[in-house]
Design a protein around this motif. Sequence first.
Motif, mmCIF file in Angstrom:
data_model
loop_
_atom_site.group_PDB
_atom_site.id
_atom_site.type_symbol
_atom_site.label_atom_id
_atom_site.label_comp_id
_atom_site.label_asym_id
_atom_site.label_seq_id
_atom_site.Cartn_x
_atom_site.Cartn_y
_atom_site.Cartn_z
ATOM 1 N N LEU A 151 -19.000 19.188 -7.805
ATOM 2 C CA LEU A 151 -17.720 19.074 -8.499
ATOM 3 C C LEU A 151 -17.906 18.657 -9.951
ATOM 4 O O LEU A 151 -17.135 19.064 -10.821
ATOM 5 C CB LEU A 151 -16.802 18.082 -7.773
ATOM 6 C CG LEU A 151 -16.311 18.529 -6.388
ATOM 7 C CD1 LEU A 151 -15.251 17.582 -5.857
ATOM 8 C CD2 LEU A 151 -15.756 19.947 -6.438
ATOM 9 N N ASP A 178 -6.658 15.110 0.464
ATOM 10 C CA ASP A 178 -7.919 15.727 0.028
ATOM 11 C C ASP A 178 -7.988 15.905 -1.488
ATOM 12 O O ASP A 178 -9.063 15.745 -2.087
ATOM 13 C CB ASP A 178 -8.108 17.083 0.705
ATOM 14 C CG ASP A 178 -8.431 16.943 2.184
ATOM 15 O OD1 ASP A 178 -8.823 15.839 2.601
ATOM 16 O OD2 ASP A 178 -8.265 17.932 2.925
ATOM 17 N N GLU A 204 -13.978 12.186 -6.527
ATOM 18 C CA GLU A 204 -15.366 12.655 -6.516
ATOM 19 C C GLU A 204 -15.767 13.212 -7.875
ATOM 20 O O GLU A 204 -16.888 12.964 -8.351
ATOM 21 C CB GLU A 204 -15.561 13.723 -5.435
ATOM 22 C CG GLU A 204 -16.996 14.222 -5.366
ATOM 23 C CD GLU A 204 -17.263 15.121 -4.175
ATOM 24 O OE1 GLU A 204 -18.343 15.745 -4.143
ATOM 25 O OE2 GLU A 204 -16.421 15.192 -3.268
ATOM 26 N N THR A 208 -17.385 10.786 -0.048
ATOM 27 C CA THR A 208 -16.456 11.798 -0.540
ATOM 28 C C THR A 208 -16.518 13.074 0.308
ATOM 29 O O THR A 208 -17.432 13.261 1.111
ATOM 30 C CB THR A 208 -16.749 12.137 -2.012
ATOM 31 O OG1 THR A 208 -18.119 12.558 -2.136
ATOM 32 C CG2 THR A 208 -16.501 10.930 -2.898
ATOM 33 N N LYS A 255 -20.104 17.173 3.087
ATOM 34 C CA LYS A 255 -20.682 18.510 3.255
ATOM 35 C C LYS A 255 -22.192 18.542 2.981
ATOM 36 O O LYS A 255 -22.907 19.365 3.551
ATOM 37 C CB LYS A 255 -19.986 19.501 2.317
ATOM 38 C CG LYS A 255 -18.493 19.653 2.560
ATOM 39 C CD LYS A 255 -18.197 20.244 3.926
ATOM 40 C CE LYS A 255 -16.730 20.624 4.075
ATOM 41 N NZ LYS A 255 -15.827 19.470 3.995
ATOM 42 N N TYR A 284 -10.940 14.734 -3.970
ATOM 43 C CA TYR A 284 -11.670 15.603 -4.899
ATOM 44 C C TYR A 284 -11.638 15.040 -6.324
ATOM 45 O O TYR A 284 -12.662 15.070 -7.032
ATOM 46 C CB TYR A 284 -11.067 17.012 -4.890
ATOM 47 C CG TYR A 284 -11.152 17.722 -3.558
ATOM 48 C CD1 TYR A 284 -12.178 17.443 -2.656
ATOM 49 C CD2 TYR A 284 -10.196 18.664 -3.188
ATOM 50 C CE1 TYR A 284 -12.251 18.079 -1.432
ATOM 51 C CE2 TYR A 284 -10.266 19.310 -1.957
ATOM 52 C CZ TYR A 284 -11.288 19.012 -1.094
ATOM 53 O OH TYR A 284 -11.363 19.637 0.124
ATOM 54 N N VAL A 289 -16.908 16.410 -0.499
ATOM 55 C CA VAL A 289 -17.803 17.530 -0.772
ATOM 56 C C VAL A 289 -19.249 17.049 -0.809
ATOM 57 O O VAL A 289 -20.033 17.348 0.095
ATOM 58 C CB VAL A 289 -17.434 18.237 -2.096
ATOM 59 C CG1 VAL A 289 -18.426 19.368 -2.390
ATOM 60 C CG2 VAL A 289 -16.018 18.796 -2.013
ATOM 61 N N TRP A 290 -19.630 16.307 -1.845
ATOM 62 C CA TRP A 290 -21.022 15.835 -1.942
ATOM 63 C C TRP A 290 -21.373 14.948 -0.753
ATOM 64 O O TRP A 290 -22.464 15.045 -0.199
ATOM 65 C CB TRP A 290 -21.231 15.053 -3.243
ATOM 66 C CG TRP A 290 -22.674 14.721 -3.503
ATOM 67 C CD1 TRP A 290 -23.632 15.543 -4.035
ATOM 68 C CD2 TRP A 290 -23.337 13.479 -3.238
ATOM 69 N NE1 TRP A 290 -24.839 14.893 -4.123
ATOM 70 C CE2 TRP A 290 -24.689 13.619 -3.646
ATOM 71 C CE3 TRP A 290 -22.920 12.262 -2.702
ATOM 72 C CZ2 TRP A 290 -25.622 12.592 -3.522
ATOM 73 C CZ3 TRP A 290 -23.848 11.227 -2.585
ATOM 74 C CH2 TRP A 290 -25.187 11.407 -2.997
#
Length: 479
Positions: free
Chosen positions: A452, A151, A158, A225, A231, A155, A227-228
């Motif tokens: 991020l 992960d 990203e 990715t 999520k 990150y 997060v963006w």
Amino acid sequence: MLNDSTPSRVSDKSRAKSLYFMTWRWHFYAGLFVIPFMLMLSLTGLVMLFDDEIEMARYQSILQVEPSDKMVSISEQLNQVKQAFPQHSVTQFVPAKESNLANRFSIQSPDGHSVFATVNPYTGEVLGTIDRSDSIYNLANDIHATLLIGDWGDYLIEVSASLGILLLVSGIYLWLPRDNASKAGFLMVRLNSGSRIMMRDLHANLGGALSIVLLFFLISGLAWTGVWGAKLVQAWNTFPTYYAYGAKPESVLTHASLNHGAEEEMPWNLEQTPMPHSEDKEAHDHSKMGHEQAQSNSSYSIDIDQLIVRAIQMGFEQYSLFFPKSETGVFTISANSMAGQVTDPRQDRTSHFDQYSGRLLVDVTWEDYSLFAKFMAAGTSLHQGDLSIWNKALNVFFCLAFIVISITGFVMWWIRRPSGSSKLGVPPRFQSTGVWKTGLVTLIVIAVAFPLAGLSIIAALLLDWLLFSRVERLRLAFR
């Protein structure tokens, strides 16, 4: 009259110079972080573009077969695989793309390790195995996606891709001609003006001319990715389960559970969607079937050959067949641009069948995709170079161009940096009155749209305010 307007012209010129160097500083800071990742993404992307050629070179002896007029049924090939690997469970069937290639059955050992068993479709002979975790493509893909550190690697990538958009926007501002000096190198490479000028022209013109292409690669890559992508964008574009299954029970497993390791085999907008259940077990109890019937179905209640014939009648040509993993699991037949089975994303299709009755439970096609999911389906084919030989050739050129952009950016800094001093060679800062509204809005939009990147920008501003402008040694280094 002339004298009255001179201060205004000087002020405008001073402000323009201040904005230019301010943009250059942001471009420089973003480049410090992005360049290593852009090099990595471009190099691993090149490797993945030639996956088929690399795999054929490594495993030609167990992939290439002699075509014949008669083929062995899929169920008989499945039986041969089960006899050759009695301790393994079969998870997937992938038919050969060409008549001179072997079929593949993905099998999984009790400890969860997956390999491909290759089978001659004309004789049923099991030719050998390919370790799915040992492929050069998987290694390149793991580096491309996570830097091999899970992960945290995702990150970091990203952040770099998000800051790549800031790099792109600021680069376009610096590239567009404003005066005679910038016009001199616009859309041309001055070979006789020194190495730094040549590097600058290569860097600026390649970056400017390919800015839309780079933006496409960044956005389509960011959608994967953690997060963006997962999520925000993917979550909002996941196929709605209530529409797909109505009031029917859903599995705790999602479509992503069908992927093997890091391989993305399911459509992007289905990965987070729960799987349906097989519900027709009572009507097809094995204890009520004759011995011969049970044997002919290779331990499944439905005939595999008939299921594949039905799928072909539905329009499937190249596809993957996923086998049930439990008593409530389903047969899944999928053809999508992500896995490379189709090149026209409008032919994307994922169908689930009850493992006991063969009843079609869910059928998801291109028409069911959201607008961004359609962009991802089409963008994935382009991103992977699957549409045609020309698409592949262009992607090779783009990867090489991004490598040149990265290297020339580094070389320009290396030539320009103050040698023999502790200074980093940051573009100078010029004082300016007022707020540059366009620049501020651009930063805010990027920060809000890509969380991020926003955190990275805030961190950079805090470091500049707390350390770089207050600690003398750092202040001198970042002047």
